[in-house]
Each structure stands twice: as structure tokens, then as C-alpha cells.
Design a protein around this motif. Structure first.
Motif, PDB file in Angstrom:
ATOM      1  N   LYS A  59       6.775  -4.837   2.279  1.00 17.28           N
ATOM      2  CA  LYS A  59       6.641  -5.264   0.887  1.00 17.28           C
ATOM      3  C   LYS A  59       5.603  -4.412   0.160  1.00 17.28           C
ATOM      4  O   LYS A  59       5.826  -3.976  -0.968  1.00 17.28           O
ATOM      5  CB  LYS A  59       6.264  -6.741   0.820  1.00 17.28           C
ATOM      6  CG  LYS A  59       6.151  -7.278  -0.582  1.00 17.28           C
ATOM      7  CD  LYS A  59       5.806  -8.767  -0.595  1.00 17.28           C
ATOM      8  CE  LYS A  59       5.665  -9.274  -2.015  1.00 17.28           C
ATOM      9  NZ  LYS A  59       5.326 -10.687  -2.059  1.00 17.28           N
ATOM     10  N   GLU A  60       4.476  -4.166   0.815  1.00 17.00           N
ATOM     11  CA  GLU A  60       3.420  -3.382   0.183  1.00 17.00           C
ATOM     12  C   GLU A  60       3.862  -1.948  -0.095  1.00 17.00           C
ATOM     13  O   GLU A  60       3.633  -1.422  -1.186  1.00 17.00           O
ATOM     14  CB  GLU A  60       2.164  -3.377   1.050  1.00 17.00           C
ATOM     15  CG  GLU A  60       0.985  -2.740   0.363  1.00 17.00           C
ATOM     16  CD  GLU A  60      -0.325  -2.931   1.119  1.00 17.00           C
ATOM     17  OE1 GLU A  60      -1.342  -2.481   0.577  1.00 17.00           O
ATOM     18  OE2 GLU A  60      -0.328  -3.520   2.213  1.00 17.00           O
TER      19      GLU A  60
ATOM     20  N   SER B 293      12.930  -1.131  -3.720  1.00 10.35           N
ATOM     21  CA  SER B 293      13.083  -2.512  -3.241  1.00 10.35           C
ATOM     22  C   SER B 293      12.757  -2.586  -1.748  1.00 10.35           C
ATOM     23  O   SER B 293      12.921  -1.614  -1.002  1.00 10.35           O
ATOM     24  CB  SER B 293      14.498  -3.017  -3.492  1.00 10.35           C
ATOM     25  OG  SER B 293      15.416  -2.431  -2.593  1.00 10.35           O
ATOM     26  N   ARG B 294      12.299  -3.754  -1.314  1.00  9.60           N
ATOM     27  CA  ARG B 294      11.999  -3.959   0.095  1.00  9.60           C
ATOM     28  C   ARG B 294      13.280  -3.847   0.918  1.00  9.60           C
ATOM     29  O   ARG B 294      13.289  -3.342   2.031  1.00  9.60           O
ATOM     30  CB  ARG B 294      11.317  -5.304   0.334  1.00  9.60           C
ATOM     31  CG  ARG B 294      10.646  -5.344   1.710  1.00  9.60           C
ATOM     32  CD  ARG B 294      10.542  -6.718   2.310  1.00  9.60           C
ATOM     33  NE  ARG B 294      11.770  -7.447   2.386  1.00  9.60           N
ATOM     34  CZ  ARG B 294      12.709  -7.299   3.342  1.00  9.60           C
ATOM     35  NH1 ARG B 294      12.563  -6.386   4.275  1.00  9.60           N
ATOM     36  NH2 ARG B 294      13.793  -8.030   3.346  1.00  9.60           N
TER      37      ARG B 294
END
Length: 67
Positions: free
Chosen positions: A18-19, A27-28
Motif C-alpha cells: 500500500k505504501e 493502485s495496490r
């Protein structure tokens, strides 16, 4: 493979998917697919975004590992 390199670099920096996704502006889900070598085509903008997030130049990335 290129995806493995991304994962290694990310974990080396202590970042979650996510980071990194936030830092790179992707996007993740896309990042997860990249790390798992599930993306068959992506554009150069993604490479530039990842390089910028990692604070490296694109030429420092193992582009020969992209399948």
C-alpha cells in the motif's frame, strides 16, 4: 524476474504494498500483479513512477528481468 526485484526493493525499504503504491501513484492491485509477475504489459510511465518512488533512475532497474 522483475516482480521479485520490486518486492525485494520494497521490503528492503520496509514498505508495505500500500505504501509503495501510494508513493508511486499506482493502485495496490496493479502493484500486487507486478510483484507476482501477472502483468504482461505495462507502459514506461509505470517504470518512471516506480523509479521515482524508489529514488532511483530507470536505468538502475533490472529491465532485462521484465518478461
Amino acid at each position: 524476474m522483475f516482480g521479485e526485484w520490486i518486492r525485494e526493493k520494497r521490503t528492503e525499504l520496509g514498505w508495505t504494498q500500500k505504501e509503495l503504491a501510494i508513493r508511486a501513484g499506482i493502485s495496490r492491485t496493479f502493484l500486487s500483479k507486478l510483484e507476482n509477475n501477472k502483468v504482461t504489459n505495462f507502459n514506461c510511465f509505470s517504470l518512471f513512477k516506480l523509479a521515482k518512488a524508489f529514488s532511483i533512475e530507470v536505468r538502475e532497474m533490472p529491465l532485462d528481468k521484465i518478461s
